[in-house]
Motif scaffolding. Sequence first.
Motif, PDB file in Angstrom:
ATOM      1  N   THR A 274       0.846  -1.189   0.000  1.00  0.00           N
ATOM      2  CA  THR A 274       0.000   0.000   0.000  1.00  0.00           C
ATOM      3  C   THR A 274       0.885   1.244   0.000  1.00  0.00           C
ATOM      4  OG1 THR A 274      -1.712  -1.148   1.275  1.00  0.00           O
ATOM      5  CG2 THR A 274      -1.841   1.245   1.185  1.00  0.00           C
ATOM      6  N   LEU A 275       0.872   1.993  -1.105  1.00  0.00           N
ATOM      7  CA  LEU A 275       1.594   3.254  -1.185  1.00  0.00           C
ATOM      8  C   LEU A 275       0.728   4.351  -0.577  1.00  0.00           C
ATOM      9  CD1 LEU A 275       2.841   1.564  -3.685  1.00  0.00           C
ATOM     10  CD2 LEU A 275       3.436   3.798  -4.608  1.00  0.00           C
ATOM     11  N   ILE A 276       1.369   5.301   0.105  1.00  0.00           N
ATOM     12  CA  ILE A 276       0.627   6.463   0.587  1.00  0.00           C
ATOM     13  C   ILE A 276       1.150   7.761  -0.034  1.00  0.00           C
ATOM     14  CG2 ILE A 276      -0.118   5.348   2.715  1.00  0.00           C
ATOM     15  CD1 ILE A 276       2.019   6.866   4.222  1.00  0.00           C
ATOM     16  N   SER A 277       2.197   7.665  -0.830  1.00  0.00           N
ATOM     17  CA  SER A 277       2.670   8.792  -1.629  1.00  0.00           C
ATOM     18  C   SER A 277       3.663   8.278  -2.657  1.00  0.00           C
ATOM     19  CB  SER A 277       3.335   9.860  -0.756  1.00  0.00           C
ATOM     20  OG  SER A 277       3.779  10.947  -1.546  1.00  0.00           O
ATOM     21  N   GLN A 278       3.658   8.897  -3.830  1.00  0.00           N
ATOM     22  CA  GLN A 278       4.618   8.528  -4.864  1.00  0.00           C
ATOM     23  C   GLN A 278       4.991   9.743  -5.690  1.00  0.00           C
ATOM     24  OE1 GLN A 278       3.064   6.037  -8.087  1.00  0.00           O
ATOM     25  NE2 GLN A 278       0.986   6.309  -7.323  1.00  0.00           N
ATOM     26  N   ILE A 279       6.230   9.763  -6.165  1.00  0.00           N
ATOM     27  CA  ILE A 279       6.719  10.829  -7.045  1.00  0.00           C
ATOM     28  C   ILE A 279       7.125  10.151  -8.342  1.00  0.00           C
ATOM     29  CG2 ILE A 279       8.458  12.625  -7.389  1.00  0.00           C
ATOM     30  CD1 ILE A 279       7.935  11.617  -3.898  1.00  0.00           C
ATOM     31  N   LYS A 280       6.564  10.615  -9.462  1.00  0.00           N
ATOM     32  CA  LYS A 280       6.817   9.911 -10.710  1.00  0.00           C
ATOM     33  C   LYS A 280       6.734  10.857 -11.906  1.00  0.00           C
ATOM     34  CE  LYS A 280       3.642   7.239 -12.313  1.00  0.00           C
ATOM     35  NZ  LYS A 280       2.736   6.106 -12.489  1.00  0.00           N
TER      36      LYS A 280
ATOM     37  N   PRO B 119       7.205   4.089 -10.194  1.00  0.00           N
ATOM     38  CA  PRO B 119       7.548   5.479  -9.851  1.00  0.00           C
ATOM     39  C   PRO B 119       8.963   5.567  -9.296  1.00  0.00           C
ATOM     40  CG  PRO B 119       6.024   4.550  -8.251  1.00  0.00           C
ATOM     41  CD  PRO B 119       6.099   3.574  -9.373  1.00  0.00           C
ATOM     42  N   GLU B 120       9.608   6.683  -9.577  1.00  0.00           N
ATOM     43  CA  GLU B 120      10.994   6.859  -9.118  1.00  0.00           C
ATOM     44  C   GLU B 120      11.129   6.747  -7.606  1.00  0.00           C
ATOM     45  OE1 GLU B 120      10.492  10.224 -12.146  1.00  0.00           O
ATOM     46  OE2 GLU B 120       9.260   8.617 -11.356  1.00  0.00           O
ATOM     47  N   PHE B 121      10.188   7.355  -6.898  1.00  0.00           N
ATOM     48  CA  PHE B 121      10.260   7.407  -5.436  1.00  0.00           C
ATOM     49  C   PHE B 121       8.873   7.142  -4.871  1.00  0.00           C
ATOM     50  CE2 PHE B 121      12.555  10.882  -7.559  1.00  0.00           C
ATOM     51  CZ  PHE B 121      13.859  10.408  -7.458  1.00  0.00           C
ATOM     52  N   SER B 122       8.789   6.328  -3.820  1.00  0.00           N
ATOM     53  CA  SER B 122       7.496   6.047  -3.202  1.00  0.00           C
ATOM     54  C   SER B 122       7.690   5.630  -1.754  1.00  0.00           C
ATOM     55  CB  SER B 122       6.752   4.951  -3.979  1.00  0.00           C
ATOM     56  OG  SER B 122       7.583   3.832  -4.216  1.00  0.00           O
ATOM     57  N   VAL B 123       6.634   5.856  -0.961  1.00  0.00           N
ATOM     58  CA  VAL B 123       6.663   5.460   0.447  1.00  0.00           C
ATOM     59  C   VAL B 123       5.436   4.612   0.752  1.00  0.00           C
ATOM     60  CG1 VAL B 123       8.107   7.342   1.269  1.00  0.00           C
ATOM     61  CG2 VAL B 123       5.641   7.686   1.120  1.00  0.00           C
ATOM     62  N   TYR B 124       5.586   3.701   1.713  1.00  0.00           N
ATOM     63  CA  TYR B 124       4.593   2.668   1.965  1.00  0.00           C
ATOM     64  C   TYR B 124       4.147   2.650   3.429  1.00  0.00           C
ATOM     65  CZ  TYR B 124       6.128   0.723  -2.512  1.00  0.00           C
ATOM     66  OH  TYR B 124       6.431   0.543  -3.847  1.00  0.00           O
TER      67      TYR B 124
ATOM     68  N   GLN C 217      14.573  -2.234  -8.089  1.00  0.00           N
ATOM     69  CA  GLN C 217      13.493  -1.588  -7.347  1.00  0.00           C
ATOM     70  C   GLN C 217      13.960  -0.941  -6.037  1.00  0.00           C
ATOM     71  OE1 GLN C 217      10.308  -1.234  -8.589  1.00  0.00           O
ATOM     72  NE2 GLN C 217      11.212  -2.085 -10.431  1.00  0.00           N
ATOM     73  N   ASN C 218      14.910  -1.559  -5.357  1.00  0.00           N
ATOM     74  CA  ASN C 218      15.420  -1.013  -4.088  1.00  0.00           C
ATOM     75  C   ASN C 218      14.318  -0.776  -3.054  1.00  0.00           C
ATOM     76  OD1 ASN C 218      18.263  -0.740  -4.844  1.00  0.00           O
ATOM     77  ND2 ASN C 218      17.573   0.881  -6.213  1.00  0.00           N
TER      78      ASN C 218
ATOM     79  N   TYR D 150      23.103   7.247  -9.392  1.00  0.00           N
ATOM     80  CA  TYR D 150      22.393   6.205 -10.124  1.00  0.00           C
ATOM     81  C   TYR D 150      21.391   6.859 -11.068  1.00  0.00           C
ATOM     82  CZ  TYR D 150      18.177   6.808  -7.241  1.00  0.00           C
ATOM     83  OH  TYR D 150      17.051   7.313  -6.638  1.00  0.00           O
ATOM     84  N   ASP D 151      20.669   6.062 -11.861  1.00  0.00           N
ATOM     85  CA  ASP D 151      19.741   6.571 -12.872  1.00  0.00           C
ATOM     86  C   ASP D 151      18.313   6.575 -12.328  1.00  0.00           C
ATOM     87  OD1 ASP D 151      18.264   7.195 -15.134  1.00  0.00           O
ATOM     88  OD2 ASP D 151      18.450   5.193 -16.010  1.00  0.00           O
ATOM     89  N   ASN D 152      17.749   7.766 -12.115  1.00  0.00           N
ATOM     90  CA  ASN D 152      16.366   7.855 -11.636  1.00  0.00           C
ATOM     91  C   ASN D 152      15.496   8.750 -12.527  1.00  0.00           C
ATOM     92  OD1 ASN D 152      17.118  10.473 -10.961  1.00  0.00           O
ATOM     93  ND2 ASN D 152      17.244  10.092  -8.762  1.00  0.00           N
TER      94      ASN D 152
END
Length: 288
Positions: free
Chosen positions: A158-164, A173-178, A201-202, A250-252
């Motif tokens: 479950t994501l609660i925010s994402q930056i894409k 998405p490049e960056f996301s928090v769960y 994915q990291n 790295y490549d984002n």
Amino acid sequence: CSSLLVSNSKGTQKMTSFRIVVKMILMKKLSLYIFLVLMFSLFTSHSFTKTNYIIVLKEDFTKKIKYKKTKKNLKKYEYFLPHNNDTTKKALTIKEGVMVMQLEPGMRGWSGDKKNKTERAEIGVIIIDGDKLIPRDKLIKIKFDFKLPKKFIWNRWTLISQIKHDGKSRYSPEFSVYSTNRGGGKCVDYNNTKDKVYHIQNHTPLKSNSKINIYDNKWHTFEIYFKLGKNDGYCQIKLDEEIIIEKKNYDNDIHSKRPIVARFGIYRREAEFIQKVHYDNIEIGYFE
């Protein structure tokens, strides 16, 4: 005998002087090394604490927010609906200075959610768009407070925010928090290829020995720091000041000419239960 003592005394003095010089050189080298390490540390991890910080959006939800259903004629940092179907209209409420997002089964915000077995309700704000908004080469900070119910049920993810990247994309998405796994963050490495097989994915959960408990019905804070780049990208995600993940060089930026949108809301694997997340004090800014 006296001349020998004088000779030895001079030799001892020379040796002592030599040792002092060597010691001074070694101390200088050590000082230089320590200085370089500190500078490197500041530059890579904490340079944003030493530079000019400019806030472009600050939201405390003291007033009801509005969002446009399309990106047409958006004003600077104005909220819009980042997907096709307006599930957000039903999911979003503002209560006592807090944004509450309540996702129910069957809320499929995007036309492809049914096929992908996903559900969502989000608001978005474009933060990078050519030379109109935040410059693409800046270090950017996105911060927000969130609160979960004590009996918060979470499914596989479950994501609660994402930056894409804005627009259609088949990439994560490049960056996301769960909110899953006690809290987690992800900084995707596109690895200089458009082949998803080679993307890294990291996905990183909160450390197992952390004392942070996001299911205590109290407020917690996510912070995301990032800089876009093909080989010099940067990402750091914090939960309550505790670093979850940090990636350097790295490549984002797989779509290097597209706008970047920050999304706030719930995006999850489909489920048969309601999930609710409280949001407050959204802040977006960048460092000069």
